[in-house]
Design a protein around this motif. Sequence first.
Motif, PDB file in Angstrom:
ATOM      1  N   GLU A 193       0.824  -1.209   0.000  1.00 12.93           N
ATOM      2  CA  GLU A 193       0.000   0.000   0.000  1.00 12.93           C
ATOM      3  C   GLU A 193       0.863   1.265   0.000  1.00 12.93           C
ATOM      4  OE1 GLU A 193      -3.128   0.070   2.890  1.00 12.93           O
ATOM      5  OE2 GLU A 193      -3.931   1.947   2.119  1.00 12.93           O
ATOM      6  N   ASN A 194       1.959   1.259   0.722  1.00 13.82           N
ATOM      7  CA  ASN A 194       2.835   2.441   0.812  1.00 13.82           C
ATOM      8  C   ASN A 194       4.331   2.117   0.755  1.00 13.82           C
ATOM      9  OD1 ASN A 194       0.945   4.768   1.353  1.00 13.82           O
ATOM     10  ND2 ASN A 194       0.324   3.416   3.030  1.00 13.82           N
TER      11      ASN A 194
ATOM     12  N   LYS B  98       6.958   3.113  -2.026  1.00 15.38           N
ATOM     13  CA  LYS B  98       6.947   4.511  -2.472  1.00 15.38           C
ATOM     14  C   LYS B  98       8.254   5.199  -2.084  1.00 15.38           C
ATOM     15  CE  LYS B  98       1.888   4.585  -2.210  1.00 15.38           C
ATOM     16  NZ  LYS B  98       0.692   5.034  -1.445  1.00 15.38           N
TER      17      LYS B  98
ATOM     18  N   HIS C  54       4.593  -0.816  -6.648  1.00 14.47           N
ATOM     19  CA  HIS C  54       3.879   0.475  -6.638  1.00 14.47           C
ATOM     20  C   HIS C  54       4.598   1.425  -5.692  1.00 14.47           C
ATOM     21  CE1 HIS C  54       0.397   3.219  -6.625  1.00 14.47           C
ATOM     22  NE2 HIS C  54       0.502   3.255  -5.312  1.00 14.47           N
TER      23      HIS C  54
ATOM     24  N   TRP D 191       6.436   9.230  -8.759  1.00 15.49           N
ATOM     25  CA  TRP D 191       5.139   9.806  -8.375  1.00 15.49           C
ATOM     26  C   TRP D 191       5.415  11.128  -7.683  1.00 15.49           C
ATOM     27  CZ3 TRP D 191       1.709   7.740  -3.784  1.00 15.49           C
ATOM     28  CH2 TRP D 191       0.404   8.284  -3.876  1.00 15.49           C
TER      29      TRP D 191
ATOM     30  N   SER E  55       3.632  12.431  -5.368  1.00 16.18           N
ATOM     31  CA  SER E  55       3.172  12.382  -3.977  1.00 16.18           C
ATOM     32  C   SER E  55       4.018  11.381  -3.192  1.00 16.18           C
ATOM     33  CB  SER E  55       1.697  11.981  -3.962  1.00 16.18           C
ATOM     34  OG  SER E  55       1.195  11.971  -2.655  1.00 16.18           O
ATOM     35  N   GLN E  56       3.967  11.476  -1.860  1.00 10.41           N
ATOM     36  CA  GLN E  56       4.820  10.627  -1.011  1.00 10.41           C
ATOM     37  C   GLN E  56       6.254  10.647  -1.541  1.00 10.41           C
ATOM     38  OE1 GLN E  56       1.618   7.423  -0.788  1.00 10.41           O
ATOM     39  NE2 GLN E  56       2.486   7.213   1.279  1.00 10.41           N
TER      40      GLN E  56
ATOM     41  N   ASN F  77       3.187   7.032 -11.841  1.00 12.89           N
ATOM     42  CA  ASN F  77       1.851   7.072 -11.245  1.00 12.89           C
ATOM     43  C   ASN F  77       1.290   8.492 -11.304  1.00 12.89           C
ATOM     44  OD1 ASN F  77      -0.243   5.730  -9.701  1.00 12.89           O
ATOM     45  ND2 ASN F  77       0.497   6.783  -7.857  1.00 12.89           N
ATOM     46  N   GLU F  78       0.072   8.620 -11.788  1.00 15.16           N
ATOM     47  CA  GLU F  78      -0.696   9.872 -11.658  1.00 15.16           C
ATOM     48  C   GLU F  78      -0.001  11.094 -12.234  1.00 15.16           C
ATOM     49  OE1 GLU F  78      -1.855  10.187  -7.528  1.00 15.16           O
ATOM     50  OE2 GLU F  78      -2.780   8.217  -7.502  1.00 15.16           O
TER      51      GLU F  78
ATOM     52  N   GLN G 260      -6.969   2.923 -11.706  1.00 13.24           N
ATOM     53  CA  GLN G 260      -7.099   2.788 -10.254  1.00 13.24           C
ATOM     54  C   GLN G 260      -8.527   2.433  -9.847  1.00 13.24           C
ATOM     55  OE1 GLN G 260      -5.377   6.090  -8.093  1.00 13.24           O
ATOM     56  NE2 GLN G 260      -3.408   5.914  -9.166  1.00 13.24           N
TER      57      GLN G 260
ATOM     58  N   HIS H 104     -11.115   4.179  -8.245  1.00 15.19           N
ATOM     59  CA  HIS H 104     -11.704   4.625  -6.976  1.00 15.19           C
ATOM     60  C   HIS H 104     -13.046   5.273  -7.318  1.00 15.19           C
ATOM     61  CE1 HIS H 104      -8.037   3.802  -4.800  1.00 15.19           C
ATOM     62  NE2 HIS H 104      -7.335   4.537  -5.652  1.00 15.19           N
TER      63      HIS H 104
ATOM     64  N   GLU I  44      -6.730  -0.436  -8.191  1.00 12.26           N
ATOM     65  CA  GLU I  44      -6.980   0.058  -6.825  1.00 12.26           C
ATOM     66  C   GLU I  44      -8.476   0.148  -6.541  1.00 12.26           C
ATOM     67  OE1 GLU I  44      -4.791   3.685  -6.009  1.00 12.26           O
ATOM     68  OE2 GLU I  44      -3.026   2.982  -7.082  1.00 12.26           O
TER      69      GLU I  44
ATOM     70  N   TRP J   8      -8.372  -2.094  -3.237  1.00 15.89           N
ATOM     71  CA  TRP J   8      -7.409  -1.305  -2.435  1.00 15.89           C
ATOM     72  C   TRP J   8      -7.665  -1.516  -0.945  1.00 15.89           C
ATOM     73  CZ3 TRP J   8      -3.042  -0.313  -4.355  1.00 15.89           C
ATOM     74  CH2 TRP J   8      -2.159   0.613  -3.772  1.00 15.89           C
TER      75      TRP J   8
ATOM     76  N   TRP K 186      -8.357   3.386   3.050  1.00 13.41           N
ATOM     77  CA  TRP K 186      -7.974   4.801   3.178  1.00 13.41           C
ATOM     78  C   TRP K 186      -9.215   5.698   3.150  1.00 13.41           C
ATOM     79  CZ3 TRP K 186      -8.004   8.544  -1.100  1.00 13.41           C
ATOM     80  CH2 TRP K 186      -8.644   8.063  -2.245  1.00 13.41           C
TER      81      TRP K 186
END
Length: 303
Positions: free
Chosen positions: A43-44, A47, A80, A84, A86-87, A127-128, A206, A208, A236, A266, A274
């Motif tokens: 999940e994280n 990253k 994953h 990216w 983010s993070q 990603n994204e 993804q 969502h 996801e 996810w 989340w």
Amino acid sequence: ASTLGAAAAGSNRYFGTAVPTGKLGDSTYATVLDREFNMITPENEMKWDTVEPSRGSFNFGPADSIVNHAAAHGQRMRGHTLVWHSQLPSWVSSIGDANTLRSVMNNHITQEMTHYKGKIYAWDVVNEAFADNGSGQHRSSVFQNLLGNGFIEEAFRTARSVDPSAKLCYNDYSIENWSDAKTQGVYSMVKDFKSRGVPIDCVGFQSHFGSGGAPSSFRTTLSNFAALGVDVQITELDIAQASATAYGDAVQSCLDVARCTGITVWGIRDSDSWRTGENPLLFDNSGNKKAAYGTVLNALNNS
Ligand code: G3I
């Protein structure tokens, strides 16, 4: 078949979930994980902020725990994610010159993919990267702003050179509705990559979704991307309130497309999500199957 993973395997697909290292020791959680799922996405833990918190200093321990769990239980892995906005640790986002950032990005990809070489079915290489503003263009990020549009291509070329046997994916959200500018932007990029021989093997949607589930064009979107010569995957999936019909329809959209090779949700229980308070997953807080589990299992078994 009586589990999601076995049912998906009946049509040569997988059924996966996102897993955080911290839950592997929860026996209720691990029982459902190992019974139902045959693909895992950390999940994280893969990253950038976890893997390379300061320049050149790599921390693979948390993700290694997940990879080792998967190996011990016959599960495959999605990686994953490598690049990216983010993070992303501030030491990267504050880099001010293109040459430094280029070598930092390529080194990060190289070190992480080398560490897991041969153990990852597919990597979310980038990603994204696309904007939500209706422009169909890339979003602003340190990578975009210093390296320009070519940063995505560069990341994929580097990734291919490090682990040629891993599938290389572009992954994003809100690209499920065919007519959206963001969907069209990603489609144009993949078409361009395929026409110029830039290495790309798959696109991750993804997925969502709100309580209404997938847009009605989702199957068309998956099928149009697949026609470019890439695999497509739902990477996801979660749906607010987890309507059984909406889950069944979303999964069916993948099953209707030959090159849709797998589905990942996810998280396992609602309490693992989340999306706090939205109850968007297939199992309740106690690990019991919800109604949507039944429609998903049926769809998988009937394909
Ligand atoms: O690890 C720290 C912990 O030390 C600290 O005490 C705590 C307090 O806030 O935060 C913890 O970090 C959190 C981390 O999850 C681990 O739990 C972060 O704040 C939190 O932001 C982070 O959220 C993750 C989110 O990505 C970050 O963007 C979610 O777990 C994760 O599910 C989510 O996953 C993303 C995909 O990677 C990409 N697509 C969208 C998807 C959902 O947002």
